[in-house]
Motif scaffolding. Structure first.
Motif, PDB file in Angstrom:
ATOM      1  N   LEU A   1     -17.574 -24.952  -9.795  1.00 27.02           N
ATOM      2  CA  LEU A   1     -18.690 -24.785  -8.862  1.00 27.02           C
ATOM      3  C   LEU A   1     -18.866 -23.318  -8.476  1.00 27.02           C
ATOM      4  O   LEU A   1     -17.885 -22.565  -8.366  1.00 27.02           O
ATOM      5  CB  LEU A   1     -18.463 -25.634  -7.612  1.00 27.02           C
ATOM      6  CG  LEU A   1     -18.663 -27.139  -7.779  1.00 27.02           C
ATOM      7  CD1 LEU A   1     -18.115 -27.894  -6.568  1.00 27.02           C
ATOM      8  CD2 LEU A   1     -20.147 -27.480  -7.994  1.00 27.02           C
ATOM      9  N   ASP A   2     -20.090 -22.931  -8.242  1.00 26.57           N
ATOM     10  CA  ASP A   2     -20.420 -21.548  -7.880  1.00 26.57           C
ATOM     11  C   ASP A   2     -19.949 -21.266  -6.453  1.00 26.57           C
ATOM     12  O   ASP A   2     -20.511 -21.803  -5.494  1.00 26.57           O
ATOM     13  CB  ASP A   2     -21.931 -21.349  -7.994  1.00 26.57           C
ATOM     14  CG  ASP A   2     -22.360 -19.917  -7.717  1.00 26.57           C
ATOM     15  OD1 ASP A   2     -21.512 -19.100  -7.293  1.00 26.57           O
ATOM     16  OD2 ASP A   2     -23.551 -19.618  -7.922  1.00 26.57           O
TER      17      ASP A   2
ATOM     18  N   SER B   1     -20.399 -18.761  -4.612  1.00 20.63           N
ATOM     19  CA  SER B   1     -21.380 -18.046  -3.793  1.00 20.63           C
ATOM     20  C   SER B   1     -22.446 -18.988  -3.250  1.00 20.63           C
ATOM     21  O   SER B   1     -23.205 -18.611  -2.352  1.00 20.63           O
ATOM     22  CB  SER B   1     -22.048 -16.939  -4.619  1.00 20.63           C
ATOM     23  OG  SER B   1     -22.882 -17.493  -5.631  1.00 20.63           O
ATOM     24  N   ARG B   2     -22.477 -20.208  -3.777  1.00 17.21           N
ATOM     25  CA  ARG B   2     -23.505 -21.154  -3.353  1.00 17.21           C
ATOM     26  C   ARG B   2     -22.937 -22.299  -2.524  1.00 17.21           C
ATOM     27  O   ARG B   2     -23.618 -22.847  -1.665  1.00 17.21           O
ATOM     28  CB  ARG B   2     -24.215 -21.718  -4.593  1.00 17.21           C
ATOM     29  CG  ARG B   2     -25.290 -22.728  -4.266  1.00 17.21           C
ATOM     30  CD  ARG B   2     -26.097 -23.129  -5.488  1.00 17.21           C
ATOM     31  NE  ARG B   2     -27.072 -24.160  -5.166  1.00 17.21           N
ATOM     32  CZ  ARG B   2     -27.928 -24.679  -6.022  1.00 17.21           C
ATOM     33  NH1 ARG B   2     -27.942 -24.254  -7.282  1.00 17.21           N
ATOM     34  NH2 ARG B   2     -28.782 -25.610  -5.644  1.00 17.21           N
ATOM     35  N   PHE B   3     -21.668 -22.659  -2.783  1.00 18.16           N
ATOM     36  CA  PHE B   3     -21.113 -23.857  -2.167  1.00 18.16           C
ATOM     37  C   PHE B   3     -19.851 -23.551  -1.365  1.00 18.16           C
ATOM     38  O   PHE B   3     -19.019 -22.736  -1.787  1.00 18.16           O
ATOM     39  CB  PHE B   3     -20.762 -24.896  -3.235  1.00 18.16           C
ATOM     40  CG  PHE B   3     -21.933 -25.332  -4.071  1.00 18.16           C
ATOM     41  CD1 PHE B   3     -22.916 -26.153  -3.542  1.00 18.16           C
ATOM     42  CD2 PHE B   3     -22.057 -24.912  -5.386  1.00 18.16           C
ATOM     43  CE1 PHE B   3     -23.996 -26.552  -4.308  1.00 18.16           C
ATOM     44  CE2 PHE B   3     -23.134 -25.302  -6.166  1.00 18.16           C
ATOM     45  CZ  PHE B   3     -24.106 -26.116  -5.619  1.00 18.16           C
TER      46      PHE B   3
ATOM     47  N   ALA C   1     -20.777 -29.765 -12.262  1.00 11.89           N
ATOM     48  CA  ALA C   1     -20.781 -28.419 -11.690  1.00 11.89           C
ATOM     49  C   ALA C   1     -21.950 -27.597 -12.215  1.00 11.89           C
ATOM     50  O   ALA C   1     -22.667 -26.938 -11.442  1.00 11.89           O
ATOM     51  CB  ALA C   1     -19.460 -27.717 -11.985  1.00 11.89           C
ATOM     52  N   ASP C   2     -22.167 -27.608 -13.518  1.00 13.77           N
ATOM     53  CA  ASP C   2     -23.245 -26.799 -14.095  1.00 13.77           C
ATOM     54  C   ASP C   2     -24.614 -27.261 -13.612  1.00 13.77           C
ATOM     55  O   ASP C   2     -25.511 -26.443 -13.389  1.00 13.77           O
ATOM     56  CB  ASP C   2     -23.177 -26.845 -15.619  1.00 13.77           C
ATOM     57  CG  ASP C   2     -22.008 -26.033 -16.172  1.00 13.77           C
ATOM     58  OD1 ASP C   2     -21.446 -25.219 -15.424  1.00 13.77           O
ATOM     59  OD2 ASP C   2     -21.653 -26.240 -17.354  1.00 13.77           O
TER      60      ASP C   2
ATOM     61  N   ASN D   1     -24.953 -26.161  -9.992  1.00 15.55           N
ATOM     62  CA  ASN D   1     -25.087 -24.704  -9.911  1.00 15.55           C
ATOM     63  C   ASN D   1     -26.499 -24.226 -10.228  1.00 15.55           C
ATOM     64  O   ASN D   1     -26.884 -23.121  -9.832  1.00 15.55           O
ATOM     65  CB  ASN D   1     -24.124 -24.026 -10.891  1.00 15.55           C
ATOM     66  CG  ASN D   1     -22.673 -24.120 -10.453  1.00 15.55           C
ATOM     67  OD1 ASN D   1     -22.373 -24.389  -9.294  1.00 15.55           O
ATOM     68  ND2 ASN D   1     -21.758 -23.900 -11.392  1.00 15.55           N
ATOM     69  N   THR D   2     -27.274 -25.052 -10.939  1.00 11.85           N
ATOM     70  CA  THR D   2     -28.565 -24.569 -11.448  1.00 11.85           C
ATOM     71  C   THR D   2     -29.774 -25.369 -10.983  1.00 11.85           C
ATOM     72  O   THR D   2     -30.910 -24.892 -11.149  1.00 11.85           O
ATOM     73  CB  THR D   2     -28.555 -24.578 -12.990  1.00 11.85           C
ATOM     74  OG1 THR D   2     -28.229 -25.895 -13.460  1.00 11.85           O
ATOM     75  CG2 THR D   2     -27.516 -23.594 -13.522  1.00 11.85           C
TER      76      THR D   2
ATOM     77  N   GLN E   1     -30.056 -30.346  -5.565  1.00  6.34           N
ATOM     78  CA  GLN E   1     -29.033 -31.391  -5.578  1.00  6.34           C
ATOM     79  C   GLN E   1     -29.537 -32.732  -6.098  1.00  6.34           C
ATOM     80  O   GLN E   1     -28.882 -33.354  -6.940  1.00  6.34           O
ATOM     81  CB  GLN E   1     -28.454 -31.571  -4.169  1.00  6.34           C
ATOM     82  CG  GLN E   1     -27.375 -32.644  -4.089  1.00  6.34           C
ATOM     83  CD  GLN E   1     -26.751 -32.736  -2.727  1.00  6.34           C
ATOM     84  OE1 GLN E   1     -26.173 -31.772  -2.230  1.00  6.34           O
ATOM     85  NE2 GLN E   1     -26.870 -33.900  -2.107  1.00  6.34           N
TER      86      GLN E   1
END
Length: 351
Positions: free
Chosen positions: A20-21, A23-25, A283-284, A287-288, A291
Protein backbone atom coordinates in the motif's frame (compact mmCIF):
# COMPACT_ATOMS: atom_id res chain seq x y z
CA UNK A 1 -4.81 10.15 4.58
CA UNK A 2 -7.32 7.32 4.23
CA UNK A 3 -7.52 4.75 7.01
CA UNK A 4 -7.07 1.03 6.35
CA UNK A 5 -7.31 -1.55 9.12
CA UNK A 6 -5.78 -4.93 8.29
CA UNK A 7 -6.92 -7.72 10.60
CA UNK A 8 -4.27 -10.44 10.46
CA UNK A 9 -0.50 -10.16 10.16
CA UNK A 10 0.13 -13.34 8.18
CA UNK A 11 1.20 -13.68 4.56
CA UNK A 12 -1.71 -11.76 3.00
CA UNK A 13 -1.86 -9.06 5.67
CA UNK A 14 1.86 -8.29 5.64
CA UNK A 15 2.09 -8.32 1.84
CA UNK A 16 -0.81 -5.88 1.64
CA UNK A 17 0.72 -3.58 4.27
CA UNK A 18 4.01 -3.64 2.35
CA UNK A 19 2.40 -2.79 -1.01
CA UNK A 20 0.00 0.00 0.00
CA UNK A 21 1.10 3.56 -0.74
CA UNK A 22 2.28 5.01 2.62
CA UNK A 23 1.78 8.56 1.36
CA UNK A 24 -1.91 7.90 0.77
CA UNK A 25 -2.96 5.51 3.53
CA UNK A 26 -2.68 5.29 7.28
CA UNK A 27 -2.43 1.53 7.81
CA UNK A 28 -2.84 -0.43 11.05
CA UNK A 29 -2.18 -4.18 11.25
CA UNK A 30 -3.78 -6.16 14.07
CA UNK A 31 -2.12 -9.51 14.78
CA UNK A 32 -2.75 -11.71 17.81
CA UNK A 33 0.62 -13.49 17.49
CA UNK A 34 3.30 -11.60 19.44
CA UNK A 35 6.19 -13.00 17.37
CA UNK A 36 6.87 -14.99 14.23
CA UNK A 37 6.30 -18.76 14.43
CA UNK A 38 9.38 -20.92 14.94
CA UNK A 39 8.10 -23.86 12.87
CA UNK A 40 6.67 -23.70 9.39
CA UNK A 41 6.34 -25.88 6.35
CA UNK A 42 7.83 -25.08 2.94
CA UNK A 43 5.62 -23.22 0.46
CA UNK A 44 6.05 -23.58 -3.30
CA UNK A 45 6.24 -20.23 -5.05
CA UNK A 46 4.53 -20.42 -8.45
CA UNK A 47 5.25 -17.75 -11.10
CA UNK A 48 2.29 -15.55 -10.11
CA UNK A 49 3.48 -15.56 -6.50
CA UNK A 50 7.02 -14.75 -7.61
CA UNK A 51 5.70 -11.72 -9.46
CA UNK A 52 3.91 -10.68 -6.27
CA UNK A 53 7.14 -11.05 -4.28
CA UNK A 54 8.91 -8.89 -6.88
CA UNK A 55 6.19 -6.26 -6.52
CA UNK A 56 6.76 -6.20 -2.76
CA UNK A 57 10.52 -6.02 -3.35
CA UNK A 58 11.67 -9.28 -1.74
CA UNK A 59 11.93 -11.77 -4.62
CA UNK A 60 15.73 -11.78 -4.69
CA UNK A 61 15.97 -12.30 -0.93
CA UNK A 62 13.36 -15.06 -1.09
CA UNK A 63 15.34 -16.90 -3.74
CA UNK A 64 18.53 -16.62 -1.70
CA UNK A 65 17.08 -18.59 1.22
CA UNK A 66 15.13 -21.11 -0.84
CA UNK A 67 15.96 -24.28 -2.74
CA UNK A 68 14.82 -24.73 -6.34
CA UNK A 69 12.24 -27.48 -6.23
CA UNK A 70 13.14 -28.96 -9.63
CA UNK A 71 11.27 -32.06 -10.76
CA UNK A 72 9.29 -34.55 -8.71
CA UNK A 73 7.15 -37.58 -9.36
CA UNK A 74 3.63 -38.65 -8.55
CA UNK A 75 4.15 -42.19 -7.19
CA UNK A 76 2.23 -45.13 -5.85
CA UNK A 77 2.58 -46.11 -2.21
CA UNK A 78 5.57 -48.34 -2.97
CA UNK A 79 7.41 -45.40 -4.54
CA UNK A 80 7.10 -46.40 -8.20
CA UNK A 81 6.66 -43.24 -10.30
CA UNK A 82 3.57 -42.75 -12.44
CA UNK A 83 4.51 -39.38 -13.87
CA UNK A 84 7.21 -36.76 -13.43
CA UNK A 85 6.39 -33.09 -13.02
CA UNK A 86 9.01 -30.51 -13.95
CA UNK A 87 8.90 -27.65 -11.47
CA UNK A 88 10.85 -25.31 -13.74
CA UNK A 89 11.77 -22.17 -11.82
CA UNK A 90 9.58 -22.97 -8.81
CA UNK A 91 11.32 -22.59 -5.49
CA UNK A 92 10.25 -23.49 -1.98
CA UNK A 93 10.44 -21.05 0.90
CA UNK A 94 9.68 -21.83 4.52
CA UNK A 95 6.69 -20.02 5.94
CA UNK A 96 8.93 -18.61 8.66
CA UNK A 97 11.37 -17.10 6.13
CA UNK A 98 8.54 -15.73 4.01
CA UNK A 99 6.92 -14.02 7.00
CA UNK A 100 10.27 -12.62 8.09
CA UNK A 101 10.93 -11.11 4.65
CA UNK A 102 7.43 -9.68 4.41
CA UNK A 103 7.85 -8.12 7.85
CA UNK A 104 11.04 -6.42 6.63
CA UNK A 105 9.16 -4.95 3.64
CA UNK A 106 6.41 -3.27 5.71
CA UNK A 107 7.03 0.51 5.98
CA UNK A 108 7.72 1.93 9.43
CA UNK A 109 4.71 4.19 9.02
CA UNK A 110 2.42 1.16 9.42
CA UNK A 111 1.04 0.89 12.96
CA UNK A 112 1.21 -2.53 14.59
CA UNK A 113 -1.14 -3.74 17.34
CA UNK A 114 -0.63 -7.12 19.01
CA UNK A 115 -4.13 -8.12 19.97
CA UNK A 116 -6.77 -10.68 19.17
CA UNK A 117 -9.36 -8.42 17.58
CA UNK A 118 -12.83 -9.70 18.46
CA UNK A 119 -14.76 -6.56 17.50
CA UNK A 120 -13.92 -4.17 14.69
CA UNK A 121 -12.60 -0.88 16.09
CA UNK A 122 -14.38 2.43 15.62
CA UNK A 123 -12.90 4.67 12.95
CA UNK A 124 -11.47 1.59 11.23
CA UNK A 125 -11.94 2.95 7.72
CA UNK A 126 -11.60 0.18 5.16
CA UNK A 127 -11.38 -3.15 7.03
CA UNK A 128 -9.37 -5.93 5.39
CA UNK A 129 -9.98 -9.44 6.67
CA UNK A 130 -6.60 -11.15 6.34
CA UNK A 131 -7.23 -13.29 9.39
CA UNK A 132 -7.29 -16.73 7.86
CA UNK A 133 -9.79 -19.53 7.48
CA UNK A 134 -11.48 -18.76 10.84
CA UNK A 135 -11.79 -15.07 9.94
CA UNK A 136 -13.54 -12.92 12.52
CA UNK A 137 -14.08 -10.27 9.85
CA UNK A 138 -15.84 -12.72 7.55
CA UNK A 139 -18.06 -13.92 10.39
CA UNK A 140 -18.95 -10.42 11.61
CA UNK A 141 -19.60 -8.88 8.21
CA UNK A 142 -20.75 -11.82 6.05
CA UNK A 143 -22.45 -13.80 8.84
CA UNK A 144 -22.22 -17.25 10.41
CA UNK A 145 -23.54 -18.94 7.26
CA UNK A 146 -20.07 -18.64 5.72
CA UNK A 147 -18.12 -20.01 8.68
CA UNK A 148 -15.18 -22.28 7.96
CA UNK A 149 -15.98 -25.91 7.25
CA UNK A 150 -13.86 -28.73 8.62
CA UNK A 151 -12.94 -31.62 6.35
CA UNK A 152 -12.29 -35.18 7.47
CA UNK A 153 -8.63 -34.90 6.50
CA UNK A 154 -5.63 -34.32 8.73
CA UNK A 155 -2.63 -32.34 7.48
CA UNK A 156 0.63 -33.33 9.13
CA UNK A 157 3.86 -31.70 8.02
CA UNK A 158 7.36 -30.90 9.10
CA UNK A 159 11.03 -30.72 8.28
CA UNK A 160 14.08 -32.82 9.08
CA UNK A 161 17.71 -31.64 8.86
CA UNK A 162 18.81 -34.55 6.65
CA UNK A 163 19.31 -33.53 3.00
CA UNK A 164 16.58 -34.52 0.61
CA UNK A 165 17.16 -37.63 -1.49
CA UNK A 166 16.56 -36.53 -5.12
CA UNK A 167 15.35 -40.03 -6.01
CA UNK A 168 12.66 -39.84 -3.30
CA UNK A 169 11.22 -36.41 -4.16
CA UNK A 170 7.56 -36.44 -5.04
CA UNK A 171 4.10 -37.29 -3.79
CA UNK A 172 3.12 -40.85 -2.85
CA UNK A 173 -0.55 -41.80 -3.25
CA UNK A 174 -1.73 -44.77 -1.22
CA UNK A 175 -5.13 -46.11 -0.25
CA UNK A 176 -6.80 -43.14 1.38
CA UNK A 177 -3.53 -41.36 2.18
CA UNK A 178 -0.73 -39.35 0.62
CA UNK A 179 2.83 -38.44 1.57
CA UNK A 180 5.06 -35.78 0.04
CA UNK A 181 8.83 -35.29 0.13
CA UNK A 182 10.61 -32.16 -1.14
CA UNK A 183 13.65 -30.00 -0.55
CA UNK A 184 13.70 -27.40 2.20
CA UNK A 185 16.34 -24.91 3.30
CA UNK A 186 18.99 -27.07 4.95
CA UNK A 187 17.10 -30.34 4.79
CA UNK A 188 13.93 -32.13 3.78
CA UNK A 189 10.33 -30.93 3.84
CA UNK A 190 7.59 -33.54 4.18
CA UNK A 191 3.82 -33.62 4.48
CA UNK A 192 1.15 -36.26 4.90
CA UNK A 193 -2.63 -36.41 4.83
CA UNK A 194 -5.32 -38.98 5.52
CA UNK A 195 -8.82 -39.07 6.92
CA UNK A 196 -8.61 -38.87 10.69
CA UNK A 197 -10.80 -38.38 13.73
CA UNK A 198 -8.13 -36.34 15.53
CA UNK A 199 -9.16 -32.81 16.37
CA UNK A 200 -10.67 -30.77 14.88
CA UNK A 201 -8.56 -28.47 17.09
CA UNK A 202 -5.82 -28.83 19.67
CA UNK A 203 -4.27 -31.87 17.99
CA UNK A 204 -1.41 -33.55 19.85
CA UNK A 205 1.48 -33.59 17.36
CA UNK A 206 3.19 -36.57 18.98
CA UNK A 207 -0.01 -38.61 18.74
CA UNK A 208 -0.46 -37.58 15.09
CA UNK A 209 3.12 -38.65 14.33
CA UNK A 210 2.54 -42.02 15.97
CA UNK A 211 -0.56 -42.51 13.83
CA UNK A 212 1.45 -41.55 10.74
CA UNK A 213 4.18 -44.08 11.52
CA UNK A 214 1.56 -46.79 11.81
CA UNK A 215 -0.38 -45.60 8.76
CA UNK A 216 2.65 -45.48 6.46
CA UNK A 217 4.52 -48.51 7.87
CA UNK A 218 3.92 -50.49 4.69
CA UNK A 219 4.72 -47.68 2.28
CA UNK A 220 7.96 -46.81 0.46
CA UNK A 221 11.22 -46.97 2.48
CA UNK A 222 11.83 -43.25 1.87
CA UNK A 223 8.63 -42.40 3.77
CA UNK A 224 9.54 -44.59 6.72
CA UNK A 225 13.03 -43.06 6.86
CA UNK A 226 11.59 -39.54 7.00
CA UNK A 227 9.14 -40.41 9.76
CA UNK A 228 11.84 -42.11 11.85
CA UNK A 229 13.89 -38.89 11.73
CA UNK A 230 10.91 -36.62 12.49
CA UNK A 231 10.46 -34.97 15.90
CA UNK A 232 7.35 -33.19 17.25
CA UNK A 233 9.24 -29.91 17.72
CA UNK A 234 9.69 -29.57 13.95
CA UNK A 235 6.20 -30.75 13.01
CA UNK A 236 2.69 -29.32 12.75
CA UNK A 237 -0.65 -31.13 12.81
CA UNK A 238 -4.07 -29.69 12.01
CA UNK A 239 -7.32 -30.67 10.38
CA UNK A 240 -7.91 -29.17 6.95
CA UNK A 241 -10.57 -26.45 6.89
CA UNK A 242 -12.09 -24.72 3.88
CA UNK A 243 -14.42 -21.79 3.28
CA UNK A 244 -17.66 -21.83 1.27
CA UNK A 245 -17.74 -19.85 -1.99
CA UNK A 246 -18.74 -16.21 -1.61
CA UNK A 247 -20.67 -14.11 -4.10
CA UNK A 248 -18.28 -11.24 -3.50
CA UNK A 249 -15.09 -10.65 -1.53
CA UNK A 250 -16.37 -7.16 -0.70
CA UNK A 251 -19.22 -6.05 1.53
CA UNK A 252 -19.57 -2.38 2.39
CA UNK A 253 -16.30 -1.13 3.80
CA UNK A 254 -14.90 -4.63 4.32
CA UNK A 255 -12.87 -6.83 1.99
CA UNK A 256 -11.38 -10.32 2.36
CA UNK A 257 -7.98 -11.56 1.19
CA UNK A 258 -6.16 -14.89 1.38
CA UNK A 259 -7.61 -17.78 3.35
CA UNK A 260 -10.27 -15.52 4.83
CA UNK A 261 -11.73 -15.29 1.33
CA UNK A 262 -10.93 -18.67 -0.20
CA UNK A 263 -9.27 -21.20 2.09
CA UNK A 264 -8.70 -24.33 0.03
CA UNK A 265 -7.23 -27.78 0.51
CA UNK A 266 -3.43 -27.80 0.10
CA UNK A 267 -3.34 -30.30 -2.79
CA UNK A 268 -2.37 -27.81 -5.50
CA UNK A 269 0.02 -25.88 -3.27
CA UNK A 270 -1.63 -22.58 -4.19
CA UNK A 271 -3.01 -21.17 -0.92
CA UNK A 272 -0.03 -18.99 0.02
CA UNK A 273 0.57 -18.02 -3.61
CA UNK A 274 -2.97 -16.77 -4.11
CA UNK A 275 -2.80 -14.89 -0.80
CA UNK A 276 0.21 -12.97 -2.11
CA UNK A 277 -1.52 -12.24 -5.41
CA UNK A 278 -4.67 -11.08 -3.57
CA UNK A 279 -2.59 -8.67 -1.52
CA UNK A 280 -0.67 -6.99 -4.33
CA UNK A 281 -3.75 -6.88 -6.59
CA UNK A 282 -5.80 -5.14 -3.91
CA UNK A 283 -2.95 -2.78 -3.02
CA UNK A 284 -2.33 -1.71 -6.62
CA UNK A 285 -6.04 -1.08 -7.20
CA UNK A 286 -6.40 0.95 -3.99
CA UNK A 287 -3.24 2.89 -4.81
CA UNK A 288 -4.61 4.00 -8.19
CA UNK A 289 -8.42 4.03 -8.06
CA UNK A 290 -11.13 5.47 -5.81
CA UNK A 291 -11.96 2.97 -3.08
CA UNK A 292 -15.35 1.82 -4.36
CA UNK A 293 -14.04 1.16 -7.86
CA UNK A 294 -10.91 -0.51 -6.52
CA UNK A 295 -12.86 -2.93 -4.34
CA UNK A 296 -15.26 -3.86 -7.12
CA UNK A 297 -12.36 -4.50 -9.49
CA UNK A 298 -10.53 -6.60 -6.88
CA UNK A 299 -13.50 -8.90 -6.28
CA UNK A 300 -14.12 -9.19 -10.01
CA UNK A 301 -10.50 -10.07 -10.77
CA UNK A 302 -9.84 -12.48 -7.92
CA UNK A 303 -13.08 -14.26 -6.99
CA UNK A 304 -13.63 -16.53 -9.99
CA UNK A 305 -9.98 -17.50 -10.30
CA UNK A 306 -9.50 -18.40 -6.65
CA UNK A 307 -12.79 -20.28 -6.44
CA UNK A 308 -11.84 -22.29 -9.52
CA UNK A 309 -8.53 -23.18 -7.87
CA UNK A 310 -10.40 -24.12 -4.71
CA UNK A 311 -12.62 -26.53 -6.63
CA UNK A 312 -9.66 -27.99 -8.51
CA UNK A 313 -7.73 -28.47 -5.28
CA UNK A 314 -10.66 -30.29 -3.68
CA UNK A 315 -10.96 -32.54 -6.74
CA UNK A 316 -7.25 -33.34 -6.57
CA UNK A 317 -7.61 -34.25 -2.89
CA UNK A 318 -10.39 -36.69 -3.72
CA UNK A 319 -8.20 -38.38 -6.32
CA UNK A 320 -5.06 -38.43 -4.16
CA UNK A 321 -6.92 -39.76 -1.12
CA UNK A 322 -9.05 -42.24 -3.05
CA UNK A 323 -10.03 -45.17 -0.85
CA UNK A 324 -12.50 -47.57 -2.47
CA UNK A 325 -11.56 -46.21 -5.91
CA UNK A 326 -7.81 -46.54 -5.23
CA UNK A 327 -7.28 -49.75 -7.25
CA UNK A 328 -8.96 -48.22 -10.32
CA UNK A 329 -7.00 -44.98 -9.92
CA UNK A 330 -3.72 -46.89 -9.71
CA UNK A 331 -4.51 -49.01 -12.77
CA UNK A 332 -5.39 -45.95 -14.85
CA UNK A 333 -2.22 -44.10 -13.81
CA UNK A 334 -0.09 -47.18 -14.50
CA UNK A 335 -1.63 -47.51 -17.96
CA UNK A 336 -0.95 -43.84 -18.63
CA UNK A 337 2.68 -44.30 -17.57
CA UNK A 338 3.19 -47.28 -19.91
CA UNK A 339 1.48 -45.48 -22.81
CA UNK A 340 3.69 -42.43 -22.32
CA UNK A 341 6.78 -44.64 -22.17
CA UNK A 342 5.83 -46.35 -25.46
CA UNK A 343 5.15 -42.98 -27.07
CA UNK A 344 8.57 -41.69 -25.96
CA UNK A 345 10.29 -44.80 -27.37
CA UNK A 346 8.40 -44.50 -30.66
CA UNK A 347 9.29 -40.84 -31.01
CA UNK A 348 12.93 -41.59 -30.33
CA UNK A 349 13.11 -44.33 -32.97
CA UNK A 350 11.69 -41.98 -35.58
CA UNK A 351 14.53 -39.47 -35.32
Amino acid sequence: METITIVGGGIAGLALAAALDPSRFHVTVYEKRPELPSVGTVLAMWPNAQRALARVGILAQAREVSPVLGSGSIRNAAGEPWMTVNGGELFGISRVDLLRLLESAVPRSVSRVTRHLRELPAEAGLVVGADGVHSAVRRQVWGAAVDARVTSCLALRGTIPAPVDPDAVGEYWGKGDLFGIAASPGGTNWYASWRSDLGPSGIDVELALEQARQRFAGHAPAIRQVLVATVPELSLAQRIWTTPPLRSYVRGAAVLVGDAAHAMTPNLGRGACESLVDAVTLADLLNTLPQERALAAYSRQRRLRTQALSRASAAMMRVALADRAQPLRDRLLSLARRRNARTAVGSGSGR
